[in-house]
Design an enzyme around this catalytic site. Structure first.
Site, PDB file in Angstrom:
ATOM      1  N   THR A 240       0.837  -1.203   0.000  1.00 30.27           N
ATOM      2  CA  THR A 240       0.000   0.000   0.000  1.00 30.27           C
ATOM      3  C   THR A 240       0.871   1.252   0.000  1.00 30.27           C
ATOM      4  OG1 THR A 240      -1.701  -1.195   1.180  1.00 30.27           O
ATOM      5  CG2 THR A 240      -1.815   1.210   1.298  1.00 30.27           C
ATOM      6  N   CYS A 328      26.472   3.993   8.666  1.00 27.35           N
ATOM      7  CA  CYS A 328      26.036   2.596   8.579  1.00 27.35           C
ATOM      8  C   CYS A 328      27.143   1.646   8.983  1.00 27.35           C
ATOM      9  CB  CYS A 328      25.600   2.271   7.156  1.00 27.35           C
ATOM     10  SG  CYS A 328      24.499   3.488   6.482  1.00 27.35           S
TER      11      CYS A 328
END
Ligand code: PMP
Length: 386
Positions: A240, A328
């Site tokens: 969605t 990261c």
């Protein structure tokens, strides 16, 4: 008194622009599922299509080539999974070329695919982090399915010669992907001029929301979805629609396009002000990366005989937010793999700090860093036993 914050970690992430915040906030009334046929659904779908147009205009591609994802990590993973599928289906092109200094979302994907027996070459870079085209040419061949090279590096800012890489790769029939995540809003990124088949980007690196990104895919390029399910994105990415974030990234794209040249020049002048100031005030420093082909807001500096993590923590105490290596990859005390791959000495790689400027930084921020940083380096060097 509230502590002043000098945020110089814009390559890790940027704050949302106030126009983006407002647009995201307002978009929450668009709660209809964009796939629904009723009025509320159509209102969401229309807002999404406007955002798609804004992205297409920013990166100079057609709106139907834009696929919304959860970010650049997903976009990068999708590209490698498309090629993996091609190889699994028996394509005679069964080799991938990438570089040694890509973002972890590619480095780790490469590691994983290699462990499963896929053939991947990581092209080395020169001492400034640039792909050496002569070495790259030697790696190319008729068996190459994909070449994946980032546009600009998140840690040292080095910009790669993507147009040349694409030309050479297409000449042998290989597809080309570029991770343009760090370049968006800082330098011109044109999918058409670069000639690439796939391009990744992420909203939170240019004042848009986190958790939303794009994979742009040339119409004729092969595609297999990473996320299977509903028919969203023309069957290219199920799930969605995240309408509010998509609206947000669209507003960010419009702002990035409108302010590109001015931001480029402003970021470069702040970066140069800091570089010169550091070189004048602190002896024995090494500026990393390519000084000619460099993202305008990125300055990566090594301070021999001072540990990167210690510098970061002392700066943090002064309200100055920077990074060592890429966010990261941090959380470990490993030296930066990007610097090591560029042939930087291990000790220099341990003592590196990345300052990354953004829209909200000013010359006063540079002055503040230039006041606080020299005594920190001096103290750490005195503490060092070497
Ligand atoms: N590629 C590059 C070059 C990046 O700098 C980043 C973010 N650090 C990513 C990919 C991953 O983006 P995201 O956080 O949207 O997954």
């Amino acid at each position: 008194m509230e502590q002043h914050i000098i945020y110089l970690d814009n390559n890790a992430t940027t704050p949302m622009h106030e126009d983006v915040i407002e647009a995201v906030h307002e978009a929450h009334i668009l709660y209809g599922n964009a796939s629904s046929m009723h009025g509320l659904g159509r209102a969401s779908a229309q807002a999404i299509e406007q955002s798609r147009q804004a992205i297409a205009s920013l990166i100079d591609c057609s709106a139907k080539e834009v696929v919304f994802t959860s970010g650049a990590s997903e976009a990068n993973n999708t590209v490698f999974s498309i090629i993996r599928e091609q190889i699994d289906l028996g394509s005679k092109r069964n080799r991938i070329i990438t570089t040694t200094i890509e973002h972890p979302s590619i480095i780790e994907t490469v590691k994983y695919l290699k462990s499963r027996g896929y053939k991947i070459d990581e092209c080395p870079v020169d001492s400034t982090g640039r792909v050496d085209l002569a070495t790259f040419k030697r790696l190319l061949g008729e068996d190459v399915a994909l070449v994946s090279v980032m546009t600009g590096n998140n840690e040292i800012g080095t910009i790669q010669p993507i147009e040349e890489i694409t030309e050479l790769s297409h000449a042998v029939g290989a597809l080309v992907h570029t991770d343009a995540t760090q370049a968006i809003g800082k330098i011109e990124v044109s999918m058409r001029k670069m000639g690439v088949d796939y391009l990744s980007l992420s909203g939170h690196k240019f004042y848009g929301p986190k958790g939303i990104g794009v994979l742009a895919v040339k119409t004729k390029a092969p595609f297999t979805p990473l996320v299977h399910g509903g028919h969203q994105e023309g069957g290219r990415r199920a799930g969605t629609y995240n309408t509010a974030s998509i609206v947000g990234i669209g507003v960010a794209a419009k702002l990035a396009k409108a302010d590109l040249q001015a931001e480029h020049d402003r970021l470069w002048s702040l970066r140069e002000m800091l570089r010169k100031g550091i070189e004048e005030r602190i002896p024995n420093v090494v500026v990393n990366g390519n000084q000619q082909h460099c993202l305008p807001g990125t300055l990566d500096v090594s301070f021999p005989h001072a540990e990167g993590e210690s510098i970061l923590l002392y700066l943090d105490m002064e309200g100055i937010m920077v990074s060592t290596g890429s966010a990261c990859a941090s959380g470990s005390l490993e030296p930066s793999y990007v610097l090591l791959a560029s042939g930087v000495d291990i000790e220099l790689a341990h003592g590196s700090i990345r300052f990354s400027f953004g829209r909200y930084n000013t010359a006063d921020d540079v002055a503040y860093v230039l006041e606080k940083l020299p005594p920190i380096i001096k103290r750490l060097r005195e503490m060092s036993t070497r």
